[in-house]
Design an enzyme around this catalytic site. Sequence first.
Site, PDB file in Angstrom:
ATOM      1  N   CYS A  16       4.763   2.590   2.232  1.00  0.00           N
ATOM      2  CA  CYS A  16       5.873   3.354   1.692  1.00  0.00           C
ATOM      3  C   CYS A  16       5.442   4.400   0.686  1.00  0.00           C
ATOM      4  O   CYS A  16       4.281   4.502   0.307  1.00  0.00           O
ATOM      5  CB  CYS A  16       6.888   2.426   1.042  1.00  0.00           C
ATOM      6  SG  CYS A  16       6.157   1.246  -0.083  1.00  0.00           S
ATOM      7  N   CYS A 490     -11.349  -2.166   4.190  1.00  0.00           N
ATOM      8  CA  CYS A 490     -11.126  -2.077   5.638  1.00  0.00           C
ATOM      9  C   CYS A 490     -12.382  -1.630   6.382  1.00  0.00           C
ATOM     10  O   CYS A 490     -12.479  -1.780   7.607  1.00  0.00           O
ATOM     11  CB  CYS A 490      -9.956  -1.142   5.940  1.00  0.00           C
ATOM     12  SG  CYS A 490     -10.176   0.538   5.297  1.00  0.00           S
TER      13      CYS A 490
END
Length: 505
Positions: A16, A490
Amino acid sequence: MSISESKELTGLTHECGVFGAIACGDWPTQIDIAHVICLGLVALQHRGQESAGIATSEGKCSKNFNVHKGMGMISTLFNDDSMKNLRGNLGIGHTRYSTAGGSGVVNCQPFVVHTAHGALALAHNGELVNNESLRREVLGRGVGLSTHSDSELIAQSLCCAPEDVSEHDGPNWPARIRHFMMLAPLSYSLVIMLKDKIYAVRDTYGNRPLCIGKIVPINSGPAANNSETPAEGWVVSSESCGFLSIGARYVREVEPGEIVELTRRGFRTVDIVERPDFKRMAFCIFEYVYFARGDSIFEGQMVYSVRLECGRQLWREAPVEADIVSSVPESGTAAAHGYARESGLEFAEVLCRNRYVGRTFIQPSTRLRQLGVAKKFGALSGNVAGKRLVLIDDSIVRGNTIGPIIKLLRDAGAREVHIRIASPPLQYPCYMGINIPTREELIANKLNPMQLARHVGADSLVYLSVAGLVQTVQRKQLGTAKAPGHCTACLTGEYPGGLPDELSW
């Protein structure tokens, strides 16, 4: 390709974006705060396209806020009628993809709770790594939770005063926020609205972005962010990319662990929560690679400039004999320009994107389905035919979009297609607000670059190295007083606070 398009194909999404605005001077203000917030959210739409919302306050009544939120894009949610009902002197907004909490109207933000001291509205970007332990702590106080949203959990955590804080003269909101931050070190950027003020909060690791801007008079020039220019209002946002369009100028970032209070008189730092001495800052490096808009500023540098430099570094690490350099629009364009400039090769567009293909496009037959993303791109055959081509993209996640693009280019006459990726291979999931697929779904865990090149039909395929990416992102910070630090979890599996089930905060 754009993030909105790639979500459907790759599953890689941001959670978001948050935005807040407050007018200076006399209230009621002449500034249309709701409109400012709406435009600010439009500029952050790339960070979330599932739901959105705005909450405003007139600054007089602590019992109720004006709220409008729901599922869908900002352009469809807010019309003249809803904007009229959002009149106020301050407000916050939110645009969302779901990670924690899932989809549905009940999880739309801003989240509003009614405390003993009045209403509180909160919008959140990120994901609480220790969600379960914090949930147990809140439920242990006898507080009920109606959703699985992190935002409700944060709001309810702020509703109760810490035992060691005296509140004889009213609620001590900075102390409550500090208490929450000690319980939950990451990952979040928050905007919290009370009756007549907004708090902007960034976790101690600085994992999620947040910055401050100044609304200036309409006829102000480019240098209007200096202290001599009067402020008509203040804004806080996940990214600075929308500031110019709302008549604001970038001022600075909210620092890691900082609690900033914005009122009609200006903004000030009310507290800074330090992270443990042995921990480094961990700003998400993928903001530079993929998520942020190119005209946003992080850590004193424009995102586009970093992506351009990533392309230059990619040529240094992985040169190849070719005739032209191009990109997958639009995600790889900045890096492709950098690659072309460093190599001396010509940059030429080879793909033309169809902007009118929506996500609900129906594939009428197996044959067309096998053409994959051909529905979204056309090949500029005049630029491609007979050429040895280097095609740059920002990342590969599942690896299911690049193959059809290569086929499209070969069908258009490309002699060779060499793929260069301006980021390292994605190999690990994210627990801090990025919806990255499972390890099993990530193509880099199945195939090495040589195998992947054969799989997608490329003549060669090379990723930018982790060291090259970090060096590029930190090049302007080296030698400064501020020690750089970025989360590469990641890419490397090295999480700033460990894995969720290993945390002991």
